[in-house]
Design an enzyme around this catalytic site. Sequence first.
Site, PDB file in Angstrom:
ATOM      1  CG  ASN A   1      -1.954   1.200   1.125  1.00 20.30           C
ATOM      2  OD1 ASN A   1      -2.083   1.656  -0.040  1.00 20.30           O
ATOM      3  ND2 ASN A   1      -2.784   1.382   2.255  1.00 20.30           N
TER       4      ASN A   1
ATOM      5  CG  HIS B   1      23.487   6.103  -8.078  1.00 16.38           C
ATOM      6  ND1 HIS B   1      23.419   7.030  -8.861  1.00 16.38           N
ATOM      7  CD2 HIS B   1      22.320   5.430  -8.492  1.00 16.38           C
ATOM      8  CE1 HIS B   1      22.189   7.221  -9.185  1.00 16.38           C
ATOM      9  NE2 HIS B   1      21.725   6.153  -9.204  1.00 16.38           N
TER      10      HIS B   1
END
Length: 488
Positions: A16, A141
Site C-alpha cells: 500500500n 551509483h
Amino acid sequence: MPLNTSFHKQRWPIFNDPIHGHMEMNPLLVKIIDTPQFQRLRRIKQLGGKYLVYPGASHNRFEHSLGVAYLAGCLVKTLHDNQPELKITKQDFLCVQIAGLCHDLGHGPFSHVFDGLVIPKAKKIKNIKGLPDDIPEKWKHEQMSVQMFDAIVKSLKAENEDVLKEHGLDDKDVTFIKELIEGAKTAEWTYKGRDEDKSFLYEIVANKQNGIDVDKWDYFARDCHHLGIRNSFDHQRLLRFVRVCEVNGRKHICFRDKEADNVYDMFRTRYTLHRQAYQHKICNIIEDMLAEALIRADRDLHEGKPKYMLKISEAIKTAEDYSKLTDEIFEQILSSTADNLKEAREILNKIIRRKLPKFVGEARLTEKNISKEKLPETWKDAVEKYKSTDPTVSLKAEDFSVHVVDLDHGMKDKNPIEHVYFYSKRKPNEASPIKDYQLSSFLPKRFNEELVRVYYKITDGNKEEEKKKLEEAEKCFHNWCKSKFELK
C-alpha cells in the site's frame, strides 16, 4: 512465453503506497525486497539532506524503488496490451520490473551527496596527497547498483539454486537487467540482454534518449507529495498514450502528439523541483557540510588504521562493505566521543543547531566573458576594493564562499522535447519530433541557467557584528553583480 492474462490473475503480495495506491508485486520481486541489500534502502533518504529544510522530505529510497518497479510493470503491460506485435514476454516484463526495483541499490549515505560530493572530494584528496588512486574517474551509483544486484542474485542462488529458473529467468536475463539499470547509451547496438528489436525496453527505467522514464515519473510525484510542491505533470495520462514506433531504424517509446504539453510539463516539473528544493540555497549549503563531515570522518572512522586511509570512500570497492554504509553514519559520528571524529562531529552539530553559513545573495549569470572558475577571484577582488559604509566593519574575502548552481530541463542548454518522438491519431505507427508550430508559444527560449550564490561562512562571532557584516556583504554583493552581471 507471451505475457498472457492468467499471468496477472495470480495472487501476488500487495504493497500500500501513498502515491500509487495498492501495488501488486511478483513473488520474485518480494524475495529481492526481503534481502539485506534491498532493505538497506530503508535507511537512505531519497532527498539526502533536504529533510533538514523541508520537514516532510524524510522519505527513503526504499519506497521510491517499489514505485519505479510498479510503474515499470504498468508501462510494459500497457505496451503489451496495445501492441501484441511487439512480442513482449513474461521474462521481459519481469526483467524490466526487477531493473526498476534495483536501479537505486547503489546509492550511498544521503543519496547524491555521496556520489556527487563525497567521492569526488575523496578522489581529490588522494590526488593531492599523491596516494594510490583506486577511485574510478567517474564513479556513479549505477555502477554499484549493478554490483549490489549481483550480490542479491548470488545470495538468492545460495538459498535456492533454481529460484530464477522457477520464474523463467536465466543468465541472459540477469545480464539484461543489469543493462537496463545502466540504460542504453550507444548508437551502435552492443547489448547482450536483448536484440535490437527490443530496444524500447531499454528506455523504460533509465532513458538515455530523452530522459522520459518511470524513475522520474515516480520521484516527481513522490517528491512533490512530500515536499508540498504542486506537480503539474500527469504520468497516468501519459501512460495511456504511450506506443512503440520505429524511428530511424530503431524502436522507441513514443507519445501522442496532443500530449506534447504534458511532456513539457514533465521537464518543467524537473526544473521546478531543482529550483525550489533540490538546489535550494540552504539545502545546498547543508549538503556541502554533510559531505565535509563525511570527508573529515573518512580517515578517522576506524581507529588503528593508517591516517592516509579513506575508509568511508573505500567502501565502494565491494558490495559487502558498501551494504553497511547508510545514513546511520550521521548518528554514528554524532554520538561518538572519539577525539579523532571531533571535527566531523562539530560540523554535524552546527547543522543540527542551525549554525550555518549565512546566505548573502544570488544572481543569474548573464556575462559570458566570466568563467565559473574565475568567479571566486572576481568576488575576492570586489571584497578587497569594497569601501564599507560602516567604519567599524571590514570584510575579508576568506570569510566568504562562492557557489555556482546549474539549472536546466534535463539536457543542459538543449530543448529536451526535441528528442521526444510523437505519433498522431491517424498515423499511430509513424513518429517524429514535434513541430514548433504544434507547441505553445509560451515555452522558454532558453532551457538552462546558472546561478551564482555567495555565503558568509563565519557564524560563531558576536551576533551584532555578524549582522553588520552581513549587511555590508549584501551591499558589496549588489555592487559586484551590477558590475559583472548587468543586474538592474
